[in-house]
Design a protein around this motif. Structure first.
Motif, PDB file in Angstrom:
ATOM      1  N   ARG A 131       0.824  -1.206   0.000  1.00  0.00           N
ATOM      2  CA  ARG A 131       0.000   0.000   0.000  1.00  0.00           C
ATOM      3  C   ARG A 131       0.856   1.253   0.000  1.00  0.00           C
ATOM      4  O   ARG A 131       0.584   2.221  -0.721  1.00  0.00           O
ATOM      5  CB  ARG A 131      -0.920   0.011   1.227  1.00  0.00           C
ATOM      6  CG  ARG A 131      -2.084  -0.976   1.175  1.00  0.00           C
ATOM      7  CD  ARG A 131      -2.820  -0.988   2.494  1.00  0.00           C
ATOM      8  NE  ARG A 131      -3.278   0.345   2.870  1.00  0.00           N
ATOM      9  CZ  ARG A 131      -3.393   0.768   4.126  1.00  0.00           C
ATOM     10  NH1 ARG A 131      -3.063  -0.023   5.133  1.00  0.00           N
ATOM     11  NH2 ARG A 131      -3.825   1.985   4.390  1.00  0.00           N
ATOM     12  N   LEU A 132       1.908   1.236   0.797  1.00  0.00           N
ATOM     13  CA  LEU A 132       2.795   2.392   0.859  1.00  0.00           C
ATOM     14  C   LEU A 132       3.477   2.613  -0.489  1.00  0.00           C
ATOM     15  O   LEU A 132       3.602   3.748  -0.962  1.00  0.00           O
ATOM     16  CB  LEU A 132       3.843   2.192   1.956  1.00  0.00           C
ATOM     17  CG  LEU A 132       4.613   3.440   2.373  1.00  0.00           C
ATOM     18  CD1 LEU A 132       3.716   4.359   3.203  1.00  0.00           C
ATOM     19  CD2 LEU A 132       5.848   3.065   3.184  1.00  0.00           C
ATOM     20  N   ALA A 137       4.366   5.665  -5.443  1.00  0.00           N
ATOM     21  CA  ALA A 137       4.451   5.630  -6.905  1.00  0.00           C
ATOM     22  C   ALA A 137       3.540   6.684  -7.513  1.00  0.00           C
ATOM     23  O   ALA A 137       3.899   7.325  -8.516  1.00  0.00           O
ATOM     24  CB  ALA A 137       4.080   4.237  -7.414  1.00  0.00           C
ATOM     25  N   ARG A 138       2.370   6.890  -6.932  1.00  0.00           N
ATOM     26  CA  ARG A 138       1.456   7.925  -7.431  1.00  0.00           C
ATOM     27  C   ARG A 138       2.072   9.304  -7.273  1.00  0.00           C
ATOM     28  O   ARG A 138       1.978  10.160  -8.166  1.00  0.00           O
ATOM     29  CB  ARG A 138       0.135   7.851  -6.665  1.00  0.00           C
ATOM     30  CG  ARG A 138      -0.878   8.883  -7.141  1.00  0.00           C
ATOM     31  CD  ARG A 138      -2.125   8.879  -6.276  1.00  0.00           C
ATOM     32  NE  ARG A 138      -2.977  10.028  -6.586  1.00  0.00           N
ATOM     33  CZ  ARG A 138      -3.931  10.473  -5.796  1.00  0.00           C
ATOM     34  NH1 ARG A 138      -4.175   9.862  -4.651  1.00  0.00           N
ATOM     35  NH2 ARG A 138      -4.657  11.517  -6.135  1.00  0.00           N
ATOM     36  N   LEU A 139       2.743   9.523  -6.142  1.00  0.00           N
ATOM     37  CA  LEU A 139       3.396  10.795  -5.892  1.00  0.00           C
ATOM     38  C   LEU A 139       4.499  11.051  -6.915  1.00  0.00           C
ATOM     39  O   LEU A 139       4.589  12.128  -7.513  1.00  0.00           O
ATOM     40  CB  LEU A 139       3.971  10.784  -4.476  1.00  0.00           C
ATOM     41  CG  LEU A 139       4.772  11.996  -4.026  1.00  0.00           C
ATOM     42  CD1 LEU A 139       3.888  13.228  -3.971  1.00  0.00           C
ATOM     43  CD2 LEU A 139       5.401  11.727  -2.666  1.00  0.00           C
ATOM     44  N   VAL A 140       5.332  10.043  -7.142  1.00  0.00           N
ATOM     45  CA  VAL A 140       6.428  10.181  -8.092  1.00  0.00           C
ATOM     46  C   VAL A 140       5.885  10.424  -9.505  1.00  0.00           C
ATOM     47  O   VAL A 140       6.412  11.245 -10.262  1.00  0.00           O
ATOM     48  CB  VAL A 140       7.335   8.942  -8.073  1.00  0.00           C
ATOM     49  CG1 VAL A 140       8.385   9.012  -9.177  1.00  0.00           C
ATOM     50  CG2 VAL A 140       8.010   8.801  -6.713  1.00  0.00           C
ATOM     51  N   GLU A 141       4.825   9.717  -9.849  1.00  0.00           N
ATOM     52  CA  GLU A 141       4.243   9.854 -11.187  1.00  0.00           C
ATOM     53  C   GLU A 141       3.759  11.280 -11.435  1.00  0.00           C
ATOM     54  O   GLU A 141       3.955  11.833 -12.530  1.00  0.00           O
ATOM     55  CB  GLU A 141       3.074   8.875 -11.346  1.00  0.00           C
ATOM     56  CG  GLU A 141       2.483   8.837 -12.744  1.00  0.00           C
ATOM     57  CD  GLU A 141       3.462   8.337 -13.788  1.00  0.00           C
ATOM     58  OE1 GLU A 141       3.424   8.838 -14.925  1.00  0.00           O
ATOM     59  OE2 GLU A 141       4.282   7.454 -13.455  1.00  0.00           O
ATOM     60  N   ARG A 142       3.162  11.873 -10.421  1.00  0.00           N
ATOM     61  CA  ARG A 142       2.657  13.241 -10.578  1.00  0.00           C
ATOM     62  C   ARG A 142       3.807  14.224 -10.782  1.00  0.00           C
ATOM     63  O   ARG A 142       3.745  15.109 -11.645  1.00  0.00           O
ATOM     64  CB  ARG A 142       1.821  13.626  -9.359  1.00  0.00           C
ATOM     65  CG  ARG A 142       1.281  15.034  -9.398  1.00  0.00           C
ATOM     66  CD  ARG A 142       0.211  15.233 -10.466  1.00  0.00           C
ATOM     67  NE  ARG A 142      -0.223  16.627 -10.478  1.00  0.00           N
ATOM     68  CZ  ARG A 142      -1.145  17.125  -9.649  1.00  0.00           C
ATOM     69  NH1 ARG A 142      -1.743  16.331  -8.752  1.00  0.00           N
ATOM     70  NH2 ARG A 142      -1.479  18.386  -9.709  1.00  0.00           N
ATOM     71  N   VAL A 143       4.866  14.073  -9.993  1.00  0.00           N
ATOM     72  CA  VAL A 143       6.029  14.942 -10.155  1.00  0.00           C
ATOM     73  C   VAL A 143       6.686  14.676 -11.506  1.00  0.00           C
ATOM     74  O   VAL A 143       7.120  15.600 -12.209  1.00  0.00           O
ATOM     75  CB  VAL A 143       7.029  14.740  -9.001  1.00  0.00           C
ATOM     76  CG1 VAL A 143       8.281  15.588  -9.218  1.00  0.00           C
ATOM     77  CG2 VAL A 143       6.387  15.095  -7.664  1.00  0.00           C
ATOM     78  N   ASP A 144       6.732  13.401 -11.887  1.00  0.00           N
ATOM     79  CA  ASP A 144       7.316  13.009 -13.170  1.00  0.00           C
ATOM     80  C   ASP A 144       6.602  13.711 -14.324  1.00  0.00           C
ATOM     81  O   ASP A 144       7.232  14.224 -15.263  1.00  0.00           O
ATOM     82  CB  ASP A 144       7.207  11.488 -13.302  1.00  0.00           C
ATOM     83  CG  ASP A 144       7.935  10.953 -14.525  1.00  0.00           C
ATOM     84  OD1 ASP A 144       8.546  11.749 -15.251  1.00  0.00           O
ATOM     85  OD2 ASP A 144       7.885   9.744 -14.751  1.00  0.00           O
ATOM     86  N   GLU A 145       5.280  13.744 -14.273  1.00  0.00           N
ATOM     87  CA  GLU A 145       4.505  14.396 -15.330  1.00  0.00           C
ATOM     88  C   GLU A 145       4.863  15.875 -15.447  1.00  0.00           C
ATOM     89  O   GLU A 145       5.044  16.406 -16.549  1.00  0.00           O
ATOM     90  CB  GLU A 145       3.008  14.251 -15.042  1.00  0.00           C
ATOM     91  CG  GLU A 145       2.476  12.840 -15.189  1.00  0.00           C
ATOM     92  CD  GLU A 145       1.012  12.758 -14.799  1.00  0.00           C
ATOM     93  OE1 GLU A 145       0.424  13.818 -14.465  1.00  0.00           O
ATOM     94  OE2 GLU A 145       0.451  11.645 -14.811  1.00  0.00           O
TER      95      GLU A 145
END
Length: 404
Positions: A131-132, A137-145
């Motif tokens: 879960r963590l 991963a969602r956090l990184v993906e948003r920054v990645d975008e």
């Protein structure tokens, strides 16, 4: 005959604290626990200490959480949940600077409990760990975008994670600095990291770092230390037994005591070895360096090389230092302070506008970049990895790349 029912509880004899119990008590507990876990580590933290931090009894604490692990797991999730919540507050097309600034505000505000995720999440079990990972991963993906949209350079995921590492570094130290100043300093550092071209540090840009040779165990004591380090790195100090260490070197558990008074002394030796190897590397890296800009680049390259070369040793020293008793921890802390002092002096010479606290905060931001970039690269020591991470560290510090 059935026993008589107990008399109805009178409101006049009820628990006198019930009426004043705060509605957010569970959140207060989680906040207090996060600070305790971050400061003392998972195994040394106690439910009694957490309860005292909230001003309740341990019995009252157990009404909210059945055991220490349940409380720890909640703290780890909450730490990342705060960051993920920012994603819903910042518009999808907001500038990268706005997103990084928002993440920095939350991280700085909760710096005292941030260590739960950064260093203690390795103790999470199965589903909790999954879960963590999904949330991060969602956090990184948003920054990645956002990085890709504004900084279309190579290795954008690496740059995104490194930028988050610069922000998260505030949880790694206790440097006293005003919250707003820390926010401005770290969000600017993260923005520079996101805009740094890792190719700026490709091989040929500077001489190769010469690290001290990997220690060769030539005594039984050294063999024990060499065998214990990978065990501590893999399983965590508290989960490794004397029996495991003894078997790794062909001894009986009782024979270990002829070389070390206890397991904690092996950990202390590992931390001192890490500090010593890094100090030697710095001494070599700064040999005959003429100007502060070159010195800072040399420090960055040395620290990155050390982190890749001695990954297990470094992870043990960073993660387990908090578990050492004061007498064993003090020499390691003094060595670390001396190392930071070298960085601070050279960085301030290169950037005179920085005061000592700002310089130290930025140095730690550089260390945070190494942690997250190294994780992204799985610490695989392939051609170009060290140089790419070094370029990101230099970007975090606010210096231009060195091309000659």
């Amino acid at each position: 005959m059935a026993p008589a029912s107990p008399p109805a509880r009178s409101t006049t004899t009820a628990d006198p604290t019930a009426a004043t119990r705060p509605r957010n008590r569970k959140q207060l507990i989680v906040d207090a626990a996060g600070r305790v876990f971050s400061e003392r580590g998972y195994h040394k933290a106690s439910m009694e200490e957490v309860a005292a931090g909230v001003g309740i009894t341990a019995a009252a604490l157990y009404r909210h959480f059945p055991n220490k692990y349940a409380l720890f797991a909640e703290c780890a999730q909450v730490t990342v949940d705060r960051l993920v919540a920012v994603l819903d507050e910042v518009p999808r097309e907001a500038p990268l600077a706005e997103l990084l600034a928002a993440l920095t505000r939350v991280t700085v505000a909760h710096r005292a409990s941030g260590g739960v995720y950064r260093w203690e999440a390795r103790y999470l079990e199965g589903e909790d760990r999954r879960r963590l990972g999904v949330k991060f991963a969602r956090l990184v993906e948003r920054v990645d975008e956002a990085v890709q949209r504004e900084r279309p350079l190579p290795d954008r995921r690496l740059r995104a994670m490194a930028a988050l590492g610069a922000i998260g570094s505030i949880t790694m130290h206790h440097i006293s600095i005003a919250q707003r100043r820390a926010e401005d300093l770290l969000s600017a550092s993260a923005l520079r990291v996101a805009g740094t071209d890792p190719a700026a540090g490709r091989p040929g840009a500077r001489p190769a770092v010469e690290l001290p040779a990997r220690p060769v165990p030539r005594t039984r004591r050294a063999e024990i230390l060499a065998a214990a380090i990978p065990l501590f790195a893999r399983d965590g100090f508290a989960n490794v037994t004397n029996g495991q260490i003894a078997r790794a070197v062909g001894l009986t558990p009782s024979a270990l005591y002829r070389h070390y008074p206890g397991k904690i002394d092996i950990l202390a030796a590992a931390c001192l070895q890490a500090a010593g190897l890094l100090a030697q590397g710095v001494e070599r890296g700064l040999h005959e360096v003429a100007d502060p800009h070159t010195a800072v680049h040399a420090l960055a390259a040395t620290y990155v090389a050390y982190s890749f070369e001695y990954t297990e040793l470094n992870s043990v020293a960073e993660a387990e230092l908090v578990g050492l008793p004061p007498g064993l921890r003090q020499p390691v802390v003094l060595a670390q302070r001396e190392h930071i002092a070298v960085w601070e002096q050279q960085l301030r010479l290169a950037r005179p506008e920085l005061d000592p606290r700002q310089a130290r905060v930025l140095v730690h931001a550089g260390f945070g970049v190494v942690v997250e970039a190294g994780r992204r690269l799985r610490w695989q020591d392939r051609p170009g990895h060290r140089e790419a991470v070094t370029a990101l560290v230099v970007g975090a510090l606010g210096l231009p790349p060195q091309t000659t």
